[in-house]
Write a protein that holds these residues in place. Structure first.
Motif, PDB file in Angstrom:
ATOM      1  N   ALA A   1      -3.918  -2.911  -7.172  1.00  0.00           N
ATOM      2  CA  ALA A   1      -4.746  -2.531  -8.333  1.00  0.00           C
ATOM      3  C   ALA A   1      -3.895  -2.418  -9.591  1.00  0.00           C
ATOM      4  O   ALA A   1      -4.430  -2.310 -10.690  1.00  0.00           O
ATOM      5  CB  ALA A   1      -5.405  -1.181  -8.061  1.00  0.00           C
ATOM      6  N   ASN A   2      -2.578  -2.430  -9.430  1.00  0.00           N
ATOM      7  CA  ASN A   2      -1.700  -2.194 -10.583  1.00  0.00           C
ATOM      8  C   ASN A   2      -1.812  -3.309 -11.616  1.00  0.00           C
ATOM      9  O   ASN A   2      -1.616  -4.484 -11.296  1.00  0.00           O
ATOM     10  CB  ASN A   2      -0.257  -2.069 -10.085  1.00  0.00           C
ATOM     11  CG  ASN A   2       0.685  -1.683 -11.189  1.00  0.00           C
ATOM     12  OD1 ASN A   2       1.192  -2.532 -11.903  1.00  0.00           O
ATOM     13  ND2 ASN A   2       0.878  -0.393 -11.360  1.00  0.00           N
TER      14      ASN A   2
ATOM     15  N   SER B   1       0.846  -1.197   0.000  1.00  0.00           N
ATOM     16  CA  SER B   1       0.000   0.000   0.000  1.00  0.00           C
ATOM     17  C   SER B   1       0.880   1.245   0.000  1.00  0.00           C
ATOM     18  O   SER B   1       2.079   1.172  -0.249  1.00  0.00           O
ATOM     19  CB  SER B   1      -0.891  -0.024   1.235  1.00  0.00           C
ATOM     20  OG  SER B   1      -0.101   0.157   2.383  1.00  0.00           O
ATOM     21  N   GLY B   2       0.255   2.383   0.314  1.00  0.00           N
ATOM     22  CA  GLY B   2       1.020   3.623   0.395  1.00  0.00           C
ATOM     23  C   GLY B   2       1.873   3.671   1.662  1.00  0.00           C
ATOM     24  O   GLY B   2       2.830   4.422   1.748  1.00  0.00           O
ATOM     25  N   GLY B   3       1.516   2.855   2.650  1.00  0.00           N
ATOM     26  CA  GLY B   3       2.239   2.882   3.925  1.00  0.00           C
ATOM     27  C   GLY B   3       3.068   1.645   4.202  1.00  0.00           C
ATOM     28  O   GLY B   3       3.962   1.678   5.045  1.00  0.00           O
TER      29      GLY B   3
ATOM     30  N   PHE C   1       5.515   4.980  -5.845  1.00  0.00           N
ATOM     31  CA  PHE C   1       4.664   5.320  -6.995  1.00  0.00           C
ATOM     32  C   PHE C   1       4.232   6.781  -6.893  1.00  0.00           C
ATOM     33  O   PHE C   1       4.312   7.534  -7.862  1.00  0.00           O
ATOM     34  CB  PHE C   1       3.420   4.419  -7.029  1.00  0.00           C
ATOM     35  CG  PHE C   1       3.558   3.238  -7.958  1.00  0.00           C
ATOM     36  CD1 PHE C   1       3.232   3.351  -9.305  1.00  0.00           C
ATOM     37  CD2 PHE C   1       4.016   2.021  -7.502  1.00  0.00           C
ATOM     38  CE1 PHE C   1       3.360   2.273 -10.171  1.00  0.00           C
ATOM     39  CE2 PHE C   1       4.153   0.934  -8.349  1.00  0.00           C
ATOM     40  CZ  PHE C   1       3.818   1.061  -9.691  1.00  0.00           C
ATOM     41  N   ASP C   2       3.772   7.172  -5.711  1.00  0.00           N
ATOM     42  CA  ASP C   2       3.247   8.539  -5.539  1.00  0.00           C
ATOM     43  C   ASP C   2       4.345   9.592  -5.677  1.00  0.00           C
ATOM     44  O   ASP C   2       4.141  10.636  -6.286  1.00  0.00           O
ATOM     45  CB  ASP C   2       2.550   8.682  -4.178  1.00  0.00           C
ATOM     46  CG  ASP C   2       1.299   7.822  -4.102  1.00  0.00           C
ATOM     47  OD1 ASP C   2       0.742   7.487  -5.161  1.00  0.00           O
ATOM     48  OD2 ASP C   2       0.885   7.478  -2.981  1.00  0.00           O
TER      49      ASP C   2
ATOM     50  N   CYS D   1      -9.270  -4.080  -0.577  1.00  0.00           N
ATOM     51  CA  CYS D   1      -7.803  -3.942  -0.528  1.00  0.00           C
ATOM     52  C   CYS D   1      -7.397  -2.631   0.120  1.00  0.00           C
ATOM     53  O   CYS D   1      -6.453  -2.565   0.886  1.00  0.00           O
ATOM     54  CB  CYS D   1      -7.218  -3.947  -1.934  1.00  0.00           C
ATOM     55  SG  CYS D   1      -7.125  -5.571  -2.651  1.00  0.00           S
TER      56      CYS D   1
ATOM     57  N   GLY E   1      -0.104   7.390  -8.044  1.00  0.00           N
ATOM     58  CA  GLY E   1       0.209   5.990  -8.365  1.00  0.00           C
ATOM     59  C   GLY E   1      -0.636   5.421  -9.489  1.00  0.00           C
ATOM     60  O   GLY E   1      -0.109   4.841 -10.452  1.00  0.00           O
TER      61      GLY E   1
ATOM     62  N   SER F   1       0.454   4.478 -13.410  1.00  0.00           N
ATOM     63  CA  SER F   1       0.281   3.128 -13.965  1.00  0.00           C
ATOM     64  C   SER F   1      -0.533   3.167 -15.272  1.00  0.00           C
ATOM     65  O   SER F   1      -0.300   2.376 -16.177  1.00  0.00           O
ATOM     66  CB  SER F   1      -0.329   2.237 -12.884  1.00  0.00           C
ATOM     67  OG  SER F   1      -1.486   1.625 -13.281  1.00  0.00           O
TER      68      SER F   1
ATOM     69  N   GLY G   1      -3.931  -4.241  -0.433  1.00  0.00           N
ATOM     70  CA  GLY G   1      -3.369  -2.887  -0.466  1.00  0.00           C
ATOM     71  C   GLY G   1      -3.556  -2.258  -1.841  1.00  0.00           C
ATOM     72  O   GLY G   1      -3.720  -2.959  -2.845  1.00  0.00           O
TER      73      GLY G   1
ATOM     74  N   PRO H   1      -3.108  11.451  -5.438  1.00  0.00           N
ATOM     75  CA  PRO H   1      -2.007  10.504  -5.337  1.00  0.00           C
ATOM     76  C   PRO H   1      -1.782   9.898  -6.715  1.00  0.00           C
ATOM     77  O   PRO H   1      -2.706   9.343  -7.300  1.00  0.00           O
ATOM     78  CB  PRO H   1      -2.541   9.470  -4.338  1.00  0.00           C
ATOM     79  CG  PRO H   1      -4.034   9.513  -4.504  1.00  0.00           C
ATOM     80  CD  PRO H   1      -4.398  10.861  -5.075  1.00  0.00           C
TER      81      PRO H   1
ATOM     82  N   ASP I   1      -8.082   0.898   2.445  1.00  0.00           N
ATOM     83  CA  ASP I   1      -8.596   1.016   3.813  1.00  0.00           C
ATOM     84  C   ASP I   1     -10.121   1.027   3.832  1.00  0.00           C
ATOM     85  O   ASP I   1     -10.759   1.693   3.017  1.00  0.00           O
ATOM     86  CB  ASP I   1      -8.063   2.305   4.456  1.00  0.00           C
ATOM     87  CG  ASP I   1      -6.576   2.185   4.762  1.00  0.00           C
ATOM     88  OD1 ASP I   1      -6.041   1.074   4.645  1.00  0.00           O
ATOM     89  OD2 ASP I   1      -5.968   3.205   5.117  1.00  0.00           O
TER      90      ASP I   1
ATOM     91  N   GLY J   1       3.810   1.863  -2.737  1.00  0.00           N
ATOM     92  CA  GLY J   1       2.811   2.869  -3.134  1.00  0.00           C
ATOM     93  C   GLY J   1       3.357   4.278  -2.964  1.00  0.00           C
ATOM     94  O   GLY J   1       3.108   5.169  -3.786  1.00  0.00           O
TER      95      GLY J   1
END
Ligand code: KG4
Ligand code: ZN
Length: 348
Positions: A277-278, A136-138, A166-167, A311, A180, A184, A273, A178, A313, A163
């Motif tokens: 989704a990528n 994820s982003g975290g 990506f961002d 996936c 990401g 993609s 996460g 964001p 939050d 993530g």
């Protein structure tokens, strides 16, 4: 038993109701993405204030969706950590106050356990044991999941989460936060092989990863391209940089996923996460096969991608994890949050 789940660890307010007989009966979410976009990242103070604003209406909408009343709630689960301190406090205070008023117990939930168990809410559920890639982003972590409460951390990013990389890369390419998902999308039109970025820690021999250096390599390539083409990069150049960056991340995650499956002997992989989704990561991981020994036949891996709504939050995963952990229920009273909370502390 009907468990209300409250999620407020970062920039999503999630409220859900999980019925241990009927499954998920209500699931409401508000994302603050648009609010933070103006600032190019999550502003913690704004996040906390917005959670406070959203929690009551989301709970009412969730009860209405499930056809239930406050009195039907048997327990209130909430994310106690890890996450942003103020944001966690908003959900924690609300959950404890509500449970206190209803005279019902509260169940503090570890946010990452919520993510790990979220695939069990999907229609196509994985059986235990499985390797979970939480990306994820975290967080970017591989976990061995053998059952509820039986998790082993196999490896993780030593710096930026995938993530986050990506961002940050999207930001340096001038894409809005964001970025990401946008990056993609652009990568689809990029030319594979036109740019080449390093695969950090690919051969580290363990399941650790690193993504912050990759972003620096992109920065160097962008500066070089700007010197050649001017500040506004031609679309084909920008898209090919996106493609090369994405390929580097996907190759590292795929190689480490393979190593995690070989190390554990498991043949099920669950991806949770936002980075799940990528499209390129999905492609690579759904074709994954492992060879336990150099001359052994390749073995198929079953890869699970829970729906994206589970996936990222959400309150559903907290309500579900809370229902699984109802034995840890407490009486609502004094409470605290745990912004930093290693997952290993909750393993039985
Ligand atoms: O799980 P998540 O919604 O939130 C947390 O970080 O907890 O993940 C969000 C992250 C962001 O960094 C976002 O840029 C990334 O997932 N993301 C993607 C894609 N969609 C979302 N990264 C790569 N490709 C995507 N399609
Ligand atoms: Zn999360």
């Amino acid at each position: 038993m009907l468990v209300l789940g409250i999620e407020s660890s970062c920039d999503e307010t999630g409220v859900a109701l999980y019925d241990t007989e009927r499954g998920l009966v209500g699931n409401q979410l508000h994302t603050q993405m648009a609010m933070h976009a103006e600032y190019g990242g999550v502003v913690p103070e704004l996040a906390s204030r917005d959670h406070i604003r959203r929690l009551v209406p989301l709970t009412q909408a969730c009860l209405a969706e499930a056809g239930k009343n406050y009195a039907d709630i048997d327990a209130v689960a909430y994310t106690q950590g890890p996450g942003l301190g103020g944001a966690l406090l908003a959900g924690t205070a609300y959950a404890n106050a509500l449970a206190f008023a209803l005279g019902k117990p509260v169940v503090p939930v570890h946010h990452l356990e919520g993510h790990l168990l979220s695939p069990l809410l999907a229609e196509d559920q994985p059986a235990f044991p499985f390797v979970a890639l939480l990306v994820s982003g975290g967080h970017t972590q591989f976990m061995a999941v053998r059952g509820i409460g039986d998790y082993t951390l196999l490896g993780e990013s030593v710096d930026d989460a995938a993530g986050e990389a990506f961002d940050k890369t999207a930001k340096l390419l001038g894409l809005p936060y964001p970025g990401g998902a946008k990056l993609s999308e652009l990568a689809k039109a990029g030319e594979a092989g036109r740019f080449e970025f390093p695969r950090p820690m690919l051969h580290s021999g363990d399941l650790q990863m690193s993504f912050s250096g990759l972003k620096t390599s992109v920065l160097t390539a962008v500066e070089k391209a700007r010197a050649e083409y001017g500040n506004r990069l031609p679309e084909d150049v920008r898209n090919s940089i996106c493609r090369a960056f994405q390929e580097a991340v996907v190759e590292v995650l795929t190689a480490k996923a393979k190593a995690a499956l070989l190390q554990t002997g498991f043949r099920r992989l669950v991806v949770a996460g936002g980075v799940g989704a990528n499209w390129q990561l999905r492609q690579a991981l759904s074709q994954l096969r492992v060879r336990p020994a150099p001359k052994a036949p390749a073995e198929a891996v079953q890869t699970y991608f829970p729906p994206l709504s589970l996936c990222t939050d959400n309150g559903a995963m907290i309500a579900f994890a809370g229902a699984m952990r109802v034995r840890d229920a407490e009486t609502a009273a004094a409470f605290s949050v745990r912004p930093r909370w290693p997952l290993t502390e909750i393993c039985s």
